[in-house]
Design a protein around this motif. Structure first.
Motif, short mmCIF file in Angstrom:
data_model
loop_
_atom_site.label_atom_id
_atom_site.label_comp_id
_atom_site.label_asym_id
_atom_site.label_seq_id
_atom_site.Cartn_x
_atom_site.Cartn_y
_atom_site.Cartn_z
N GLY A 124 -4.41 -5.98 -11.70
CA GLY A 124 -5.05 -5.23 -10.63
C GLY A 124 -5.70 -6.08 -9.56
N VAL A 125 -5.40 -7.39 -9.54
CA VAL A 125 -6.03 -8.29 -8.58
C VAL A 125 -5.27 -8.24 -7.25
N ASN A 126 -6.00 -7.93 -6.20
CA ASN A 126 -5.43 -7.92 -4.85
C ASN A 126 -5.93 -9.16 -4.12
N SER A 127 -5.02 -10.07 -3.75
CA SER A 127 -5.41 -11.32 -3.09
C SER A 127 -5.74 -11.06 -1.61
N PHE A 128 -6.32 -12.09 -0.98
CA PHE A 128 -6.72 -11.96 0.42
C PHE A 128 -6.77 -13.34 1.04
N ASP A 129 -6.33 -13.45 2.30
CA ASP A 129 -6.41 -14.71 3.04
C ASP A 129 -5.75 -15.86 2.28
#
Length: 257
Positions: A124-129
């Motif tokens: 459920g980890v949503n990455s960013f940048d």
């Protein structure tokens, strides 16, 4: 790790080696203990604290050798002023010369990275940048995960988002300002490149690029520098999409005067 005065913090920082800085903070490394200490800009610039201990450590129990999640926080009394992550001997992708990268090794490391992205996506980890926070050493590593989140969206949607900017970062690393012309000549490469990382296979893109360059030069290639005769000429600087290290860009890209 808890400090009780700013002076104590500065004394500790002086025992460390500067590693780099970014939008979130300034990093220092202790190679003996293989740890990176990041002090947030909110602390360094006397601004309001932006993160809580719970937010920073929400990924601590996700066991990944590729995603370097914070394992502890740095406190000044009760205020969060930084975090501690594992150190890996690696460099930011945008500071590396793509012409010298061994393509077969790169392809093997892409396979490992893609499996890790699938793993964290299932959690459920949503990455960013992501694009400018990719390191390359013995494998790919992802750093600066403070703005990642956990959500209960459909796995396929999370995976698509997580893949997009990794795909785009690798494509730009290999191509931008270097082999855009070659990519435009190949229907498969061009179509994947134009999708800007969304719903493509970066593995297929890299394999196809290596194969197509070899076809043009007439022999197998191991590194992109073996196809330098095909490199873009008279590149317009403001057309570049990937922000490489300035000195590296000056060496490897034929910028139009």
């Amino acid at each position: 790790m808890t400090f009780y005065s700013r002076e104590e913090v500065m004394n500790f920082i002086h025992t460390l080696k500067p590693l780099g800085d970014g939008s979130q903070g300034v990093c220092y490394v202790d190679k003996n203990f293989r740890k990176v200490y990041k002090f947030y800009r909110s602390y360094l610039e006397f601004d309001d604290i932006l993160y809580t201990k719970e937010e920073i450590l929400q990924f601590r129990d996700i066991k990944s050798a590729t995603f370097l999640f914070p394992q502890d926080v740095i406190l000044l009394n009760d205020e969060v002023i930084g975090d501690i992550t594992p150190y890996r001997h690696a460099k930011n992708l945008c500071s590396l010369n793509p012409l010298n990268i061994h393509l077969d090794r790169l392809i093997k490391l892409l396979v490992i990275a893609l499996k890790e992205i699938e793993y964290v996506s299932r959690r459920g980890v949503n990455s960013f940048d992501v694009m400018y926070n990719i390191l390359l050493g013995n494998k790919f590593y992802f750093v600066d995960t403070l703005d990642y989140s956990i959500n209960d969206r459909d796995y396929k949607d999370i995976l698509s988002d997580n893949m997009k900017y990794f795909n785009l970062g690798i494509m730009y690393f290999l191509v931008d300002g270097l082999f855009d012309g070659v990519v435009r000549q190949n229907k498969i490469l061009r179509e994947m490149y134009d999708l800007k990382g969304r719903d493509i296979s970066i593995l297929e893109f890299t394999i196809e690029l290596k194969k197509y360059l070899a076809e043009i030069v007439g022999h197998e290639i191991t590194c992109l520098k073996e196809a330098r005769d095909l490199q873009d000429q008279n590149v317009v600087e403001y057309h570049l999409k990937y922000d490489r290290d300035a000195m590296l860009r000056e060496r490897i890209i034929n910028i139009r005067e």
